[in-house]
Design an enzyme around this catalytic site. Structure first.
Site, PDB file in Angstrom:
ATOM      1  N   HIS A 188     -70.062  18.677  44.831  1.00 11.70           N
ATOM      2  CA  HIS A 188     -69.321  17.820  44.174  1.00 11.70           C
ATOM      3  C   HIS A 188     -69.803  18.856  42.678  1.00 11.70           C
ATOM      4  O   HIS A 188     -69.951  18.273  41.784  1.00 11.70           O
ATOM      5  CB  HIS A 188     -68.625  16.183  43.770  1.00 11.70           C
ATOM      6  CG  HIS A 188     -69.147  15.758  45.209  1.00 11.70           C
ATOM      7  ND1 HIS A 188     -67.998  15.273  45.636  1.00 11.70           N
ATOM      8  CD2 HIS A 188     -69.831  15.361  46.527  1.00 11.70           C
ATOM      9  CE1 HIS A 188     -67.628  14.513  46.823  1.00 11.70           C
ATOM     10  NE2 HIS A 188     -69.578  14.957  47.418  1.00 11.70           N
TER      11      HIS A 188
ATOM     12  N   HIS B 286     -71.514  20.441  50.639  1.00 13.95           N
ATOM     13  CA  HIS B 286     -71.282  21.059  49.398  1.00 13.95           C
ATOM     14  C   HIS B 286     -71.709  20.506  48.217  1.00 13.95           C
ATOM     15  O   HIS B 286     -72.543  19.321  48.311  1.00 13.95           O
ATOM     16  CB  HIS B 286     -69.411  20.151  49.784  1.00 13.95           C
ATOM     17  CG  HIS B 286     -69.487  18.741  50.384  1.00 13.95           C
ATOM     18  ND1 HIS B 286     -70.121  18.217  51.160  1.00 13.95           N
ATOM     19  CD2 HIS B 286     -68.942  17.253  49.622  1.00 13.95           C
ATOM     20  CE1 HIS B 286     -69.887  16.781  51.501  1.00 13.95           C
ATOM     21  NE2 HIS B 286     -69.119  16.298  50.098  1.00 13.95           N
TER      22      HIS B 286
HETATM   23  P1  AMP Z   1     -69.406  13.963  50.846  1.00 12.87           P
HETATM   24  O1  AMP Z   1     -69.460  11.930  50.418  1.00 12.87           O
HETATM   25  O2  AMP Z   1     -70.327  13.901  49.213  1.00 12.87           O
HETATM   26  O3  AMP Z   1     -69.759  13.893  51.757  1.00 12.87           O
HETATM   27  O4  AMP Z   1     -67.669  13.519  49.671  1.00 12.87           O
HETATM   28  C1  AMP Z   1     -66.469  14.300  50.712  1.00 12.87           C
HETATM   29  C2  AMP Z   1     -65.525  14.532  49.737  1.00 12.87           C
HETATM   30  O5  AMP Z   1     -64.258  15.291  50.353  1.00 12.87           O
HETATM   31  C3  AMP Z   1     -65.417  13.006  49.827  1.00 12.87           C
HETATM   32  O6  AMP Z   1     -64.662  13.474  47.853  1.00 12.87           O
HETATM   33  C4  AMP Z   1     -63.371  12.877  49.726  1.00 12.87           C
HETATM   34  O7  AMP Z   1     -62.280  12.456  48.652  1.00 12.87           O
HETATM   35  C5  AMP Z   1     -63.289  14.434  49.699  1.00 12.87           C
HETATM   36  N1  AMP Z   1     -62.261  15.237  50.563  1.00 12.87           N
HETATM   37  C6  AMP Z   1     -62.156  14.445  52.569  1.00 12.87           C
HETATM   38  N2  AMP Z   1     -61.778  14.909  52.809  1.00 12.87           N
HETATM   39  C7  AMP Z   1     -60.995  15.614  51.649  1.00 12.87           C
HETATM   40  C8  AMP Z   1     -59.583  16.331  52.263  1.00 12.87           C
HETATM   41  N3  AMP Z   1     -58.844  16.931  53.052  1.00 12.87           N
HETATM   42  N4  AMP Z   1     -59.324  17.329  51.435  1.00 12.87           N
HETATM   43  C9  AMP Z   1     -59.991  17.089  49.556  1.00 12.87           C
HETATM   44  N5  AMP Z   1     -61.034  16.492  49.672  1.00 12.87           N
HETATM   45  C10 AMP Z   1     -61.504  15.864  51.252  1.00 12.87           C
END
Ligand code: AMP
Length: 134
Positions: A100, A98
């Protein structure tokens, strides 16, 4: 491998979705660095950059570009962080690729990287030589 984003993609876990197509979808991050923080997520759960096909990665960055433009138009941010955390060592929490897209405002106080390394004499050149792409 199934991830929380797979479940979001399937609608099993709710999300605030702002875009979707056959390759990826975009949701609002539930824990935003700044309000309006979005995630561009591949439909397929490729765990990292290396495993993600070039055409998927290319498509995702172009979607991220559109999301960023929309954020600027709506939120009035002055800049953004467009980031992929790539594998757990980098801080990646969800092993499902993903991007950001984080709106940033002048003087908003968020720090991207708190610490930095310092090179010894000649070390930057040495590592740069090793990293040269052919
Ligand atoms: P990463 O650390 O790059 O894997 O980022 C994962 C991101 O997913 C974090 O910024 C979380 O806040 C976000 N995240 C986790 N669960 C959810 C959810 N149910 N809905 C929206 N964002 C989420």
């Amino acid at each position: 491998m199934e991830t929380i984003f797979t479940k979001i993609c399937q609608g099993i876990i709710p999300s605030t979705k702002i875009y979707e197509d056959g390759t990826c979808f975009v949701i609002m991050d539930i824990n935003p660095v700044k309000k309006g923080h979005c995630l561009v997520i591949a439909r397929e759960p490729y765990p990292n950059v290396a495993s993600c096909p070039d055409e998927v990665l290319t498509h995702m960055i172009l979607v991220a570009k559109k999301v960023e433009a929309k954020q600027r138009a709506v939120l009035g941010n002055d800049g953004s962080n467009i980031i992929i955390n790539n594998d757990p060592a980098s801080g990646q929490e969800v092993p499902h690729i993903h991007i950001h897209v984080i709106p940033r405002f002048t003087g908003d106080g968020r720090k991207h990287f708190a610490d930095h390394d310092k090179y010894e004499d000649g070390e930057m050149q040495k590592i740069g030589d090793l990293l040269k792409l052919s």
